[in-house]
Write a protein that holds these residues in place. Structure first.
Motif, PDB file in Angstrom:
ATOM      1  N   PHE A  10       0.817  -1.213   0.000  1.00 13.75           N
ATOM      2  CA  PHE A  10       0.000   0.000   0.000  1.00 13.75           C
ATOM      3  C   PHE A  10       0.853   1.267   0.000  1.00 13.75           C
ATOM      4  O   PHE A  10       0.310   2.373   0.069  1.00 13.75           O
ATOM      5  CB  PHE A  10      -0.930   0.005   1.214  1.00 13.75           C
ATOM      6  N   GLY A  11       2.172   1.114  -0.071  1.00 17.14           N
ATOM      7  CA  GLY A  11       3.046   2.274  -0.100  1.00 17.14           C
ATOM      8  C   GLY A  11       2.860   3.082  -1.371  1.00 17.14           C
ATOM      9  O   GLY A  11       2.623   2.539  -2.455  1.00 17.14           O
ATOM     10  N   SER A  21       2.258  -0.343  -9.424  1.00 22.16           N
ATOM     11  CA  SER A  21       1.302  -1.443  -9.327  1.00 22.16           C
ATOM     12  C   SER A  21       0.006  -0.906  -8.741  1.00 22.16           C
ATOM     13  O   SER A  21      -0.271  -1.065  -7.548  1.00 22.16           O
ATOM     14  CB  SER A  21       1.853  -2.581  -8.458  1.00 22.16           C
ATOM     15  N   PRO A  22      -0.823  -0.267  -9.549  1.00 20.99           N
ATOM     16  CA  PRO A  22      -2.028   0.390  -9.035  1.00 20.99           C
ATOM     17  C   PRO A  22      -3.048  -0.560  -8.427  1.00 20.99           C
ATOM     18  O   PRO A  22      -3.936  -0.118  -7.697  1.00 20.99           O
ATOM     19  CB  PRO A  22      -2.598   1.092 -10.275  1.00 20.99           C
ATOM     20  N   ASN A  23      -2.914  -1.853  -8.687  1.00 13.25           N
ATOM     21  CA  ASN A  23      -3.807  -2.842  -8.086  1.00 13.25           C
ATOM     22  C   ASN A  23      -3.273  -3.358  -6.750  1.00 13.25           C
ATOM     23  O   ASN A  23      -3.808  -4.304  -6.186  1.00 13.25           O
ATOM     24  CB  ASN A  23      -4.010  -4.022  -9.052  1.00 13.25           C
ATOM     25  N   ASN A  24      -2.226  -2.733  -6.239  1.00 15.70           N
ATOM     26  CA  ASN A  24      -1.545  -3.077  -4.982  1.00 15.70           C
ATOM     27  C   ASN A  24      -1.270  -4.573  -4.829  1.00 15.70           C
ATOM     28  O   ASN A  24      -1.418  -5.158  -3.761  1.00 15.70           O
ATOM     29  CB  ASN A  24      -2.267  -2.537  -3.743  1.00 15.70           C
ATOM     30  N   LYS A  25      -0.830  -5.205  -5.934  1.00 16.35           N
ATOM     31  CA  LYS A  25      -0.465  -6.617  -5.901  1.00 16.35           C
ATOM     32  C   LYS A  25       0.960  -6.787  -6.427  1.00 16.35           C
ATOM     33  O   LYS A  25       1.404  -6.048  -7.311  1.00 16.35           O
ATOM     34  CB  LYS A  25      -1.408  -7.451  -6.774  1.00 16.35           C
ATOM     35  N   GLN A  30      -9.553  -0.147   3.285  1.00 13.50           N
ATOM     36  CA  GLN A  30      -9.383   1.165   3.895  1.00 13.50           C
ATOM     37  C   GLN A  30      -8.117   1.834   3.397  1.00 13.50           C
ATOM     38  O   GLN A  30      -8.105   3.026   3.068  1.00 13.50           O
ATOM     39  CB  GLN A  30      -9.356   1.017   5.421  1.00 13.50           C
ATOM     40  N   ARG A  31      -7.016   1.063   3.326  1.00 15.94           N
ATOM     41  CA  ARG A  31      -5.756   1.598   2.831  1.00 15.94           C
ATOM     42  C   ARG A  31      -5.912   2.069   1.389  1.00 15.94           C
ATOM     43  O   ARG A  31      -5.394   3.089   0.986  1.00 15.94           O
ATOM     44  CB  ARG A  31      -4.658   0.534   2.906  1.00 15.94           C
ATOM     45  N   ARG A  32      -6.627   1.266   0.601  1.00 19.19           N
ATOM     46  CA  ARG A  32      -6.794   1.583  -0.806  1.00 19.19           C
ATOM     47  C   ARG A  32      -7.578   2.876  -0.984  1.00 19.19           C
ATOM     48  O   ARG A  32      -7.215   3.729  -1.768  1.00 19.19           O
ATOM     49  CB  ARG A  32      -7.519   0.425  -1.500  1.00 19.19           C
ATOM     50  N   ARG A  33      -8.668   3.041  -0.217  1.00 20.23           N
ATOM     51  CA  ARG A  33      -9.466   4.258  -0.313  1.00 20.23           C
ATOM     52  C   ARG A  33      -8.664   5.471   0.124  1.00 20.23           C
ATOM     53  O   ARG A  33      -8.747   6.545  -0.463  1.00 20.23           O
ATOM     54  CB  ARG A  33     -10.727   4.107   0.532  1.00 20.23           C
TER      55      ARG A  33
END
Length: 244
Positions: A39-40, A47-51, A228-231
């Motif tokens: 999520f950094g 990597s916009p999909n955080n994967k 929550q991190r993503r939002r």
């Protein structure tokens, strides 16, 4: 040198193996997905999909840096860059691509669900365990049938289809599968596992990964925290663009 943002997971190992097989120089940047590194802000830029995994190649196809996420796309890029592990003839190429898509669309998602509901879910839901265990066995059967007719998934040559699929089958026990029940797949699996590049690839960050016994790590991967991190990251990015 290619920068690789990754962790010791099946999708991460795909890229480690490919880089080793191609003989490319690379630098590993650990993204501890249990600690929330995915999520950094810097990682989300590539990597916009955080994967994981994601790569940055300073020597892209036009001589400029290129960043890529999604392991299948990365495998295709590296095959194109090196001219390795993807047949040049049109028929052979599409044979390999269909089995790569089979892994991306079926093997990875379904075996991932089998892992989750059999090993990680906080409660054992019989329906889910049975559904994904049975699907795992079905997929193993599809692969075994293909390999009863060909030495490799895409025919007569080792390709990115094999490289993509192998890491997902290393945890067959966790998927409720008995690998000896699939003799052609077992022959293929053992042949790949004996390759020196594969042995090096699966050791990348292997000593760093820990079992998900920490409630915080479980929450980071499977709970509300990731949403929550993503939002929060999205709001920050939007605010920055509005100020610009």
């Amino acid at each position: 040198m290619i920068d690789v943002y990754t962790w010791a997971t099946p999708n991460g190992h795909k890229i480690h193996i490919m880089l080793e097989e191609c003989g490319l120089e690379y630098k590993v940047h650990p993204i501890n997905i249990g600690a929330g590194d995915q999520f950094g802000d810097d990682f989300l830029k590539i990597s916009p999909n955080n994967k994981i995994p994601a790569i940055v190649d300073p020597d892209g196809p036009d001589g400029k840096p290129i960043s890529l996420f999604e392991s299948g796309a990365i495998l295709l890029y590296l095959a194109s860059k090196t001219g390795k592990f993807l047949p040049e003839d049109v028929r052979g190429k599409y044979d390999a691509l269909q089995w790569l898509m089979f892994q991306m669309g079926g093997v990875g998602p379904m075996l991932g669900q089998a892992h989750h509901f059999r090993i990680y879910a906080p409660e054992k839901i019989e329906y889910a365990v049975n559904r994904y265990t049975n699907e795992a066995k079905r997929l193993y059967g599809v692969i075994d049938k293909q390999l009863s007719q060909h030495p490799w998934l895409a025919g007569n040559s080792y390709s990115i289809a094999d490289i993509a699929t192998f890491p997902w089958l290393r945890s067959w026990k966790n998927q409720g599968v008995e690998i000896d029940a699939y003799p052609h797949l077992k022959r293929w699996f053992d042949t790949i596992a004996a390759r020196p590049a594969v042995q090096r690839g699966v050791e990348v960050l292997a000593g760093e990964r820990r079992a998900l016994q920490d409630d915080k790590a479980r929450e980071m991967l499977f709970g509300a925290t990731q949403y929550q991190r993503r939002r929060s990251a999205t709001r920050i990015a939007r605010a920055g663009s509005e100020k610009g």
